[in-house]
Design an enzyme around this catalytic site. Structure first.
Site, PDB file in Angstrom:
ATOM      1  N   ASN A  42     -19.375  13.520  53.062  1.00 38.44           N
ATOM      2  CA  ASN A  42     -17.961  13.191  53.151  1.00 38.44           C
ATOM      3  C   ASN A  42     -17.439  13.565  54.539  1.00 38.44           C
ATOM      4  O   ASN A  42     -17.913  14.506  55.182  1.00 38.44           O
ATOM      5  CB  ASN A  42     -17.148  13.852  52.030  1.00 38.44           C
ATOM      6  N   VAL A  43     -16.492  12.767  55.003  1.00 40.03           N
ATOM      7  CA  VAL A  43     -15.870  12.964  56.315  1.00 40.03           C
ATOM      8  C   VAL A  43     -14.366  12.867  56.121  1.00 40.03           C
ATOM      9  O   VAL A  43     -13.838  11.793  55.828  1.00 40.03           O
ATOM     10  CB  VAL A  43     -16.351  11.906  57.340  1.00 40.03           C
ATOM     11  N   GLU A  44     -13.681  13.992  56.248  1.00 40.70           N
ATOM     12  CA  GLU A  44     -12.238  14.019  56.052  1.00 40.70           C
ATOM     13  C   GLU A  44     -11.505  13.666  57.340  1.00 40.70           C
ATOM     14  O   GLU A  44     -12.099  13.622  58.425  1.00 40.70           O
ATOM     15  CB  GLU A  44     -11.802  15.404  55.566  1.00 40.70           C
ATOM     16  N   GLU A  55     -20.866   8.918  49.288  1.00 40.23           N
ATOM     17  CA  GLU A  55     -21.534   7.736  48.748  1.00 40.23           C
ATOM     18  C   GLU A  55     -21.383   6.542  49.693  1.00 40.23           C
ATOM     19  O   GLU A  55     -22.335   5.791  49.914  1.00 40.23           O
ATOM     20  CB  GLU A  55     -20.968   7.373  47.364  1.00 40.23           C
ATOM     21  N   CYS A  88     -16.034   4.952  44.417  1.00 29.73           N
ATOM     22  CA  CYS A  88     -17.473   5.028  44.688  1.00 29.73           C
ATOM     23  C   CYS A  88     -18.292   4.528  43.505  1.00 29.73           C
ATOM     24  O   CYS A  88     -19.364   3.963  43.688  1.00 29.73           O
ATOM     25  CB  CYS A  88     -17.877   6.443  45.079  1.00 29.73           C
TER      26      CYS A  88
END
Length: 131
Positions: A42-44, A55, A88
């Site tokens: 994950n990339v916030e 995903e 996702c």
């Protein structure tokens, strides 16, 4: 090493690369397609809706490699099972059959929950519906 264990290891490694300075909730994913393993994290973003799920990153890597069929996937989040979010689940359905095995593991690699995609997304809408 088993195929599942190699996916777990890849998901754990991906989680270590997650960029989650706001939620502090790192997620890693690894999926297998045509014998290859693809991972994502994950990339916030400070503008919350602009982040991306682990995903989505793994699926993008798979598509970039010319693959289009998810055979199995591992998701690692926290101590409780981290199931794919609704968006996702639909992304997985685009590239995975309803019987796709989805494994949720903790940061130590212990399997917490295993479901099929149809368990997570019953009565799904997929590419075959568009003829």
């Amino acid at each position: 090493m088993s195929d599942l264990q190699s996916l777990i290891n890849a998901a754990l490694a991906a989680r270590e690369k997650a960029y989650a300075p706001y939620s502090k909730f790192s997620v890693g994913v690894a999926l297998r397609s045509a014998g290859q393993v693809f991972s994502g994290c994950n990339v916030e973003n400070a503008a919350y809706p602009l982040g991306s799920c682990a995903e989505a990153g793994a699926i993008s890597a798979m598509v970039m490699a010319g693959q289009a069929n998810i055979e199995e996937i591992v998701v690692v989040g926290g101590e409780m099972p981290c199931t794919p979010c609704g968006g996702c689940r639909q992304k997985l359905r685009e590239f995975g059959a309803p019987d796709l095995k989805v494994h949720m593991v903790n940061p130590r690699g212990d399997i917490l929950l295993q479901r099929s995609l149809s368990d997570l997304l019953p009565d799904s809408f997929g590419p075959e519906h568009l003829g």
